[in-house]
Write a protein that holds these residues in place. Structure first.
Motif, PDB file in Angstrom:
ATOM      1  N   ASP A  18      42.542  54.728  38.498  1.00  0.00           N
ATOM      2  CA  ASP A  18      43.927  54.629  38.024  1.00  0.00           C
ATOM      3  C   ASP A  18      44.766  53.711  38.907  1.00  0.00           C
ATOM      4  OD1 ASP A  18      43.305  56.321  35.944  1.00  0.00           O
ATOM      5  OD2 ASP A  18      44.074  58.119  36.949  1.00  0.00           O
ATOM      6  N   MET A  19      44.574  53.822  40.233  1.00  0.00           N
ATOM      7  CA  MET A  19      45.324  52.969  41.150  1.00  0.00           C
ATOM      8  C   MET A  19      44.970  51.496  40.953  1.00  0.00           C
ATOM      9  SD  MET A  19      45.195  52.123  45.173  1.00  0.00           S
ATOM     10  CE  MET A  19      43.590  51.532  44.894  1.00  0.00           C
ATOM     11  N   LEU A  20      43.660  51.211  40.823  1.00  0.00           N
ATOM     12  CA  LEU A  20      43.215  49.832  40.633  1.00  0.00           C
ATOM     13  C   LEU A  20      43.715  49.279  39.303  1.00  0.00           C
ATOM     14  CD1 LEU A  20      39.563  50.162  41.955  1.00  0.00           C
ATOM     15  CD2 LEU A  20      41.405  48.840  43.019  1.00  0.00           C
ATOM     16  N   GLU A  21      43.673  50.111  38.276  1.00  0.00           N
ATOM     17  CA  GLU A  21      44.141  49.675  36.961  1.00  0.00           C
ATOM     18  C   GLU A  21      45.641  49.423  36.972  1.00  0.00           C
ATOM     19  OE1 GLU A  21      42.372  50.784  32.775  1.00  0.00           O
ATOM     20  OE2 GLU A  21      43.611  52.399  33.563  1.00  0.00           O
ATOM     21  N   ASP A  27      39.506  44.604  37.394  1.00  0.00           N
ATOM     22  CA  ASP A  27      38.543  43.520  37.154  1.00  0.00           C
ATOM     23  C   ASP A  27      38.067  42.905  38.466  1.00  0.00           C
ATOM     24  OD1 ASP A  27      38.657  43.845  34.430  1.00  0.00           O
ATOM     25  OD2 ASP A  27      40.075  42.203  34.105  1.00  0.00           O
ATOM     26  N   THR A  28      38.969  42.741  39.409  1.00  0.00           N
ATOM     27  CA  THR A  28      38.603  42.182  40.715  1.00  0.00           C
ATOM     28  C   THR A  28      37.617  43.098  41.422  1.00  0.00           C
ATOM     29  OG1 THR A  28      40.753  41.117  40.893  1.00  0.00           O
ATOM     30  CG2 THR A  28      39.531  41.412  42.942  1.00  0.00           C
ATOM     31  N   PHE A  29      37.893  44.393  41.378  1.00  0.00           N
ATOM     32  CA  PHE A  29      37.009  45.372  42.002  1.00  0.00           C
ATOM     33  C   PHE A  29      35.620  45.344  41.360  1.00  0.00           C
ATOM     34  CE2 PHE A  29      35.202  49.648  42.230  1.00  0.00           C
ATOM     35  CZ  PHE A  29      35.172  49.823  43.599  1.00  0.00           C
ATOM     36  N   GLU A  30      35.588  45.326  40.037  1.00  0.00           N
ATOM     37  CA  GLU A  30      34.304  45.293  39.328  1.00  0.00           C
ATOM     38  C   GLU A  30      33.528  44.018  39.640  1.00  0.00           C
ATOM     39  OE1 GLU A  30      35.478  45.985  35.272  1.00  0.00           O
ATOM     40  OE2 GLU A  30      35.563  48.156  35.558  1.00  0.00           O
ATOM     41  N   PHE A  73      32.662  37.461  50.296  1.00  0.00           N
ATOM     42  CA  PHE A  73      33.130  37.469  48.908  1.00  0.00           C
ATOM     43  C   PHE A  73      33.528  38.883  48.481  1.00  0.00           C
ATOM     44  CE2 PHE A  73      32.539  37.805  44.312  1.00  0.00           C
ATOM     45  CZ  PHE A  73      33.381  36.797  43.874  1.00  0.00           C
ATOM     46  N   SER A  74      32.550  39.764  48.433  1.00  0.00           N
ATOM     47  CA  SER A  74      32.852  41.130  47.982  1.00  0.00           C
ATOM     48  C   SER A  74      33.788  41.825  48.961  1.00  0.00           C
ATOM     49  CB  SER A  74      31.565  41.933  47.813  1.00  0.00           C
ATOM     50  OG  SER A  74      30.792  41.408  46.752  1.00  0.00           O
ATOM     51  N   GLY A  75      33.541  41.627  50.252  1.00  0.00           N
ATOM     52  CA  GLY A  75      34.381  42.279  51.251  1.00  0.00           C
ATOM     53  C   GLY A  75      35.843  41.903  51.139  1.00  0.00           C
ATOM     54  N   SER A  76      36.122  40.627  50.956  1.00  0.00           N
ATOM     55  CA  SER A  76      37.524  40.207  50.845  1.00  0.00           C
ATOM     56  C   SER A  76      38.163  40.749  49.566  1.00  0.00           C
ATOM     57  CB  SER A  76      37.640  38.683  50.893  1.00  0.00           C
ATOM     58  OG  SER A  76      37.053  38.080  49.758  1.00  0.00           O
ATOM     59  N   LEU A  80      41.347  43.218  49.355  1.00  0.00           N
ATOM     60  CA  LEU A  80      42.453  42.891  48.452  1.00  0.00           C
ATOM     61  C   LEU A  80      42.775  44.070  47.536  1.00  0.00           C
ATOM     62  CD1 LEU A  80      44.391  40.875  46.970  1.00  0.00           C
ATOM     63  CD2 LEU A  80      42.416  40.217  45.609  1.00  0.00           C
ATOM     64  N   CYS A  81      41.743  44.668  46.954  1.00  0.00           N
ATOM     65  CA  CYS A  81      41.954  45.772  46.017  1.00  0.00           C
ATOM     66  C   CYS A  81      42.509  47.018  46.688  1.00  0.00           C
ATOM     67  CB  CYS A  81      40.644  46.126  45.316  1.00  0.00           C
ATOM     68  SG  CYS A  81      40.092  44.891  44.136  1.00  0.00           S
ATOM     69  N   PHE A  82      41.989  47.338  47.860  1.00  0.00           N
ATOM     70  CA  PHE A  82      42.360  48.590  48.517  1.00  0.00           C
ATOM     71  C   PHE A  82      43.650  48.504  49.325  1.00  0.00           C
ATOM     72  CE2 PHE A  82      37.582  49.476  48.513  1.00  0.00           C
ATOM     73  CZ  PHE A  82      37.643  50.105  47.277  1.00  0.00           C
ATOM     74  N   THR A  83      44.001  47.306  49.787  1.00  0.00           N
ATOM     75  CA  THR A  83      45.184  47.187  50.638  1.00  0.00           C
ATOM     76  C   THR A  83      46.311  46.394  49.997  1.00  0.00           C
ATOM     77  OG1 THR A  83      44.491  45.144  51.736  1.00  0.00           O
ATOM     78  CG2 THR A  83      43.708  47.249  52.696  1.00  0.00           C
ATOM     79  N   GLY A  84      45.980  45.565  49.019  1.00  0.00           N
ATOM     80  CA  GLY A  84      46.989  44.710  48.409  1.00  0.00           C
ATOM     81  C   GLY A  84      47.297  43.471  49.234  1.00  0.00           C
ATOM     82  N   ILE A  85      46.525  43.239  50.299  1.00  0.00           N
ATOM     83  CA  ILE A  85      46.741  42.044  51.121  1.00  0.00           C
ATOM     84  C   ILE A  85      46.205  40.841  50.345  1.00  0.00           C
ATOM     85  CG2 ILE A  85      46.206  40.881  53.296  1.00  0.00           C
ATOM     86  CD1 ILE A  85      45.839  43.674  54.544  1.00  0.00           C
TER      87      ILE A  85
END
Length: 113
Positions: A18-21, A27-30, A73-76, A80-85
């Motif tokens: 829900d947070m990611l959506e 989509d970025t996370f997936e 790639f995946s790490g960044s 991005l997804c978890f912190t919004g940076i």
């Protein structure tokens, strides 16, 4: 890396969906999880090939490029997804180039098989 991909993917799908959506980053996370798994499977295949052909020392180059590519790639994208940076998005193309370089170096390494 495979186990980590499962854990991150499950955590994102069940606890953070829900947070990611809501943040527009599902989509970025997936994408991050998918590319991690593609390259984990490629690393597994490469390791299996290396087990049968240990003289192919040149296979270590694509392996290390893929490991670096996954981390960058995946790490960044995870950061991005978890912190919004959003500045972490700048790192993803470098990781993508490492993933691409890994495939090209694999092609170079097996050209004489």
């Amino acid at each position: 890396m495979g186990a980590l991909g499962v854990a991150i993917g499950a955590f994102g799908a069940h606890k953070l969906h829900d947070m990611l959506e809501k943040a527009g980053r599902l989509d970025t996370f997936e994408t991050a999880v998918r590319y991690q798994f593609y390259h984990v499977l490629a690393l597994f295949a490469l390791g299996t090939l290396w087990a049968f052909r240990p003289e192919l020392r040149s296979l270590s180059t694509p392996a290390w490029l893929w490991v670096g590519g996954i981390l960058l790639f995946s790490g960044s994208l995870y950061v991005l997804c978890f912190t919004g940076i959003t500045k972490m998005g700048i790192v993803a193309p470098i990781g993508g180039l490492l993933l691409l370089a890994g495939w090209l170096s694999l092609a170079w390494a097996v050209r004489s098989l």
